[in-house]
Design an enzyme around this catalytic site. Structure first.
Site, PDB file in Angstrom:
ATOM      1  N   ALA A   1      13.717  33.137  16.869  1.00 27.68           N
ATOM      2  CA  ALA A   1      12.549  33.815  17.816  1.00 27.68           C
ATOM      3  C   ALA A   1      11.355  34.121  17.412  1.00 27.68           C
ATOM      4  CB  ALA A   1      13.430  35.254  18.306  1.00 27.68           C
ATOM      5  N   TYR A   2      11.369  34.576  16.272  1.00 27.99           N
ATOM      6  CA  TYR A   2      10.071  34.748  15.499  1.00 27.99           C
ATOM      7  C   TYR A   2       9.417  33.476  15.416  1.00 27.99           C
ATOM      8  CZ  TYR A   2       6.771  35.514  11.726  1.00 27.99           C
ATOM      9  OH  TYR A   2       5.533  35.611  10.861  1.00 27.99           O
ATOM     10  N   GLN A   3       9.956  32.402  15.048  1.00 25.95           N
ATOM     11  CA  GLN A   3       9.408  31.160  14.967  1.00 25.95           C
ATOM     12  C   GLN A   3       9.186  30.615  16.479  1.00 25.95           C
ATOM     13  OE1 GLN A   3      12.402  28.996  12.781  1.00 25.95           O
ATOM     14  NE2 GLN A   3      11.096  29.344  10.783  1.00 25.95           N
TER      15      GLN A   3
ATOM     16  N   THR B   1       7.831  32.457  18.610  1.00 28.11           N
ATOM     17  CA  THR B   1       6.655  33.073  18.834  1.00 28.11           C
ATOM     18  C   THR B   1       5.314  32.456  18.168  1.00 28.11           C
ATOM     19  OG1 THR B   1       6.575  34.759  17.455  1.00 28.11           O
ATOM     20  CG2 THR B   1       7.958  35.114  19.448  1.00 28.11           C
ATOM     21  N   LYS B   2       5.571  32.129  17.074  1.00 31.73           N
ATOM     22  CA  LYS B   2       4.358  31.626  16.175  1.00 31.73           C
ATOM     23  C   LYS B   2       4.299  30.524  16.667  1.00 31.73           C
ATOM     24  CE  LYS B   2       3.685  35.169  13.729  1.00 31.73           C
ATOM     25  NZ  LYS B   2       2.356  36.277  13.854  1.00 31.73           N
TER      26      LYS B   2
END
Length: 257
Positions: free
Chosen positions: A161-163, A165-166
């Site tokens: 999920a973090y990736q 967004t990035k």
């Protein structure tokens, strides 16, 4: 600023808003940009750490103020930008660094956690861009630096999920560069690798051995520092990078090479 605190004067006379300035890369970058002569508005959700950093920097002679707000709330972001313009008379640069992290396989992430990280990292970056561009487009100049991650350039397990967004921050950056270049506004992004911050420690705890494996695979064999990321931001914000827009610059010790 005193001679002891100054380096090149690279950003002399420029007003820069740092969003997410209370710790980690944001706080270290504030110290770097102040040494380069920038007038700074420091923004984050919590005032106390901002005040500590501002007191530290004003003690060296820097011109610094603080404002609080949540980047996922449109009215708050408008207020951050308006407060900067009211205090300093304009906005020459912005460093959009505020973000949250998350660990866990994609099938393990809750819907609430997924929504929240999108709200902060993607919607928040978009809101910052929208309000900063409102001022910069009217002025016909400006430079914005968004913080993505090497996780926005490639995949790895455990932080999907973090990736996501990035990756999205990179898409926002490139589109904003196209949209606003004709009116004289540059938009770029940094893609830090493992950087010694409180957020990196969270990742160490969530994914045992993951950070050390990445550092071992990095040609320079070390994690970066917030100051090293700040120096890259200072260059992109400066007139030395006047023909640079739409770039995603890794600050990762060679990990993405």
């Amino acid at each position: 600023m005193t001679d002891e605190g100054r380096t090149t004067g690279l950003l002399e006379g420029k007003t820069v808003l740092i969003v997410g300035a209370s710790a980690g890369i944001g706080a270290d970058s504030a110290r770097v940009l102040a040494r380069h002569g920038a007038r700074l508005m420091l923004a984050a959700r919590t005032r106390e750490p901002l005040d500590r950093i501002a007191d530290e920097l004003t003690g060296t002679g820097a011109d610094v103020d603080v404002v609080t707000g949540d980047i996922s709330v449109a009215d708050d972001v408008a207020r951050l930008v308006d407060a900067t313009v009211a205090r300093f008379g304009g906005l020459d640069g912005a460093f959009n660094n505020a973000a949250m992290t998350q660990a866990g396989r994609l099938d393990e992430v809750s819907e609430a956690d997924f929504d929240r990280i999108l709200q902060v990292n993607v919607k928040g970056t978009w809101l910052c861009l929208r309000e900063e561009l409102r001022v910069m487009r009217a002025a016909g100049s400006g430079s914005i630096v968004n913080v993505s991650s090497i996780g926005g350039l490639r995949g790895s397990s455990g932080m999907g999920a973090y990736q996501a967004t990035k990756h999205a921050v990179i898409g926002l950056t490139r589109t904003a560069a196209h949209d606003n270049g004709p009116v004289g506004v540059r938009v770029n992004a940094l893609a830090p690798g493992p950087t010694e911050t409180p957020m990196l420690q969270q990742t160490r705890e969530a994914i045992p051995g993951g950070v050390e494996a990445r550092i071992a695979a990095t040609p320079l064999r070390k994690a970066g520092t917030g100051s090293e990321v700040g120096e890259a931001a200072a260059w992109l914000l400066s007139d030395l990078a006047s023909h640079i827009s739409g770039v995603v610059l890794p600050v990762d010790g060679g990990f993405s090479a």
